[in-house]
Design a protein around this motif. Structure first.
Motif, mmCIF file in Angstrom:
data_model
loop_
_atom_site.group_PDB
_atom_site.id
_atom_site.type_symbol
_atom_site.label_atom_id
_atom_site.label_comp_id
_atom_site.label_asym_id
_atom_site.label_seq_id
_atom_site.Cartn_x
_atom_site.Cartn_y
_atom_site.Cartn_z
ATOM 1 N N GLY A 94 2.907 -29.667 -20.083
ATOM 2 C CA GLY A 94 1.795 -30.067 -19.228
ATOM 3 C C GLY A 94 2.000 -29.543 -17.824
ATOM 4 N N PHE A 95 0.930 -29.546 -17.044
ATOM 5 C CA PHE A 95 0.978 -28.991 -15.694
ATOM 6 C C PHE A 95 2.044 -29.653 -14.822
ATOM 7 N N ALA A 96 2.033 -30.975 -14.755
ATOM 8 C CA ALA A 96 2.956 -31.680 -13.856
ATOM 9 C C ALA A 96 4.410 -31.410 -14.227
ATOM 10 N N ALA A 97 4.724 -31.467 -15.513
ATOM 11 C CA ALA A 97 6.108 -31.297 -15.947
ATOM 12 C C ALA A 97 6.616 -29.880 -15.697
ATOM 13 N N LEU A 98 5.739 -28.903 -15.785
ATOM 14 C CA LEU A 98 6.175 -27.515 -15.659
ATOM 15 C C LEU A 98 5.978 -26.927 -14.263
ATOM 16 N N TRP A 99 4.913 -27.300 -13.577
ATOM 17 C CA TRP A 99 4.546 -26.562 -12.372
ATOM 18 C C TRP A 99 4.483 -27.366 -11.082
ATOM 19 N N LEU A 100 4.538 -28.691 -11.143
ATOM 20 C CA LEU A 100 4.379 -29.474 -9.925
ATOM 21 C C LEU A 100 5.494 -29.209 -8.909
ATOM 22 N N LEU A 101 6.744 -29.325 -9.307
ATOM 23 C CA LEU A 101 7.850 -29.089 -8.367
ATOM 24 C C LEU A 101 7.902 -27.646 -7.855
ATOM 25 N N PRO A 102 7.727 -26.627 -8.724
ATOM 26 C CA PRO A 102 7.709 -25.267 -8.168
ATOM 27 C C PRO A 102 6.606 -25.066 -7.126
ATOM 28 N N LEU A 103 5.437 -25.656 -7.365
ATOM 29 C CA LEU A 103 4.354 -25.505 -6.398
ATOM 30 C C LEU A 103 4.635 -26.256 -5.099
ATOM 31 N N ILE A 104 5.211 -27.426 -5.197
ATOM 32 C CA ILE A 104 5.527 -28.189 -3.978
ATOM 33 C C ILE A 104 6.563 -27.446 -3.143
ATOM 34 N N PHE A 105 7.683 -27.069 -3.765
ATOM 35 C CA PHE A 105 8.731 -26.373 -3.007
ATOM 36 C C PHE A 105 8.237 -25.017 -2.499
ATOM 37 N N GLY A 106 7.582 -24.263 -3.353
ATOM 38 C CA GLY A 106 7.078 -22.952 -2.940
ATOM 39 C C GLY A 106 6.040 -23.059 -1.839
ATOM 40 N N GLY A 107 5.127 -24.017 -1.964
ATOM 41 C CA GLY A 107 4.081 -24.185 -0.951
ATOM 42 C C GLY A 107 4.634 -24.614 0.391
ATOM 43 N N ILE A 108 5.521 -25.604 0.380
ATOM 44 C CA ILE A 108 6.135 -26.042 1.640
ATOM 45 C C ILE A 108 6.921 -24.886 2.261
ATOM 46 N N GLY A 109 7.650 -24.154 1.428
ATOM 47 C CA GLY A 109 8.421 -23.015 1.926
ATOM 48 C C GLY A 109 7.543 -21.964 2.579
ATOM 49 N N LEU A 110 6.425 -21.646 1.952
ATOM 50 C CA LEU A 110 5.529 -20.635 2.518
ATOM 51 C C LEU A 110 4.913 -21.098 3.839
ATOM 52 N N VAL A 111 4.577 -22.380 3.928
ATOM 53 C CA VAL A 111 4.025 -22.900 5.181
ATOM 54 C C VAL A 111 5.080 -22.800 6.290
ATOM 55 N N ILE A 112 6.309 -23.181 5.997
ATOM 56 C CA ILE A 112 7.363 -23.129 7.016
ATOM 57 C C ILE A 112 7.653 -21.683 7.423
ATOM 58 N N VAL A 113 7.683 -20.774 6.455
ATOM 59 C CA VAL A 113 7.870 -19.354 6.785
ATOM 60 C C VAL A 113 6.718 -18.869 7.665
ATOM 61 N N GLY A 114 5.498 -19.292 7.355
ATOM 62 C CA GLY A 114 4.341 -18.897 8.161
ATOM 63 C C GLY A 114 4.440 -19.389 9.589
ATOM 64 N N VAL A 115 4.867 -20.648 9.770
ATOM 65 C CA VAL A 115 5.035 -21.194 11.123
ATOM 66 C C VAL A 115 6.123 -20.415 11.863
ATOM 67 N N GLY A 116 7.243 -20.167 11.190
ATOM 68 C CA GLY A 116 8.328 -19.403 11.815
ATOM 69 C C GLY A 116 7.889 -18.002 12.190
ATOM 70 N N THR A 117 7.123 -17.366 11.319
ATOM 71 C CA THR A 117 6.621 -16.017 11.599
ATOM 72 C C THR A 117 5.657 -16.046 12.777
ATOM 73 N N GLY A 118 4.794 -17.074 12.822
ATOM 74 C CA GLY A 118 3.877 -17.205 13.961
ATOM 75 C C GLY A 118 4.626 -17.356 15.271
ATOM 76 N N ILE A 119 5.664 -18.178 15.280
ATOM 77 C CA ILE A 119 6.475 -18.356 16.491
ATOM 78 C C ILE A 119 7.143 -17.038 16.866
ATOM 79 N N ALA A 120 7.638 -16.304 15.873
ATOM 80 C CA ALA A 120 8.294 -15.016 16.148
ATOM 81 C C ALA A 120 7.308 -14.023 16.743
ATOM 82 N N LEU A 121 6.092 -13.997 16.227
ATOM 83 C CA LEU A 121 5.083 -13.073 16.764
ATOM 84 C C LEU A 121 4.695 -13.428 18.195
#
Length: 155
Positions: free
Chosen positions: A122-149
């Motif tokens: 099912g979706f939650a068992a297979l994809w919920l944690l990867p999406l949470i960690f990946g999504g949070i990671g991408l947002v933090i990378v985006g903020v860091g990249t914005g600060i760097a720019l």
């Protein structure tokens, strides 16, 4: 406590730290996604039945009335792997309200060499944690990249 970020060097450190932290979270998300993909590609499938719901308290006795402190239900699933004996497992992901009911039929993905290492297909068992960690990671990378720019453009 008040923190001020002064100077180009400090902004670079903050940006670098955020990018590294975000990359770590994204990496964890990718590893978890890889595990899910391995269940889908290398795992065997079997029909299963939810035989119980195990309720788990969250919050460790913290203040009542706070949101997020409600207990969550983890389904316990029974299935019989190909050529094996009946097996039970407790799904890692839980929810409130419960995502499954006792007696509900589910599709189970399991590793042939260790059938007790199984997940509900099912979706939650297979994809919920990867999406949470990946999504949070991408947002933090985006903020860091914005600060760097911004730091690159400022003197």
């Amino acid at each position: 406590m008040q923190v001020e970020v002064r100077g180009r060097r400090a902004r670079r450190w903050v940006a670098g730290g955020l990018i590294a932290f975000g990359a770590l979270f994204s990496g964890i998300g990718l590893v978890l996604a890889g595990v899910s993909v391995s269940y889908l590609t290398d795992g065997e499938r079997a029909p299963g039945t939810v035989v119980a719901l195990e309720w788990e308290e969250h919050g460790g006795g913290s203040r009542k009335g706070r949101t997020g402190d409600e207990p969550v239900a983890h389904p316990v699933v029974a299935f019989t792997p190909a050529g094996g004996s009946p097996t039970r497992f407790r799904e890692f992901t839980g929810s409130n309200p419960p995502a499954y009911e006792v007696g509900e039929r589910v599709e189970v993905l399991y590793r042939p060499d260790s059938p007790e290492d199984a997940r509900i297909d099912g979706f939650a068992a297979l994809w919920l944690l990867p999406l949470i960690f990946g999504g949070i990671g991408l947002v933090i990378v985006g903020v860091g990249t914005g600060i760097a720019l911004v730091a690159r453009r400022r003197p």
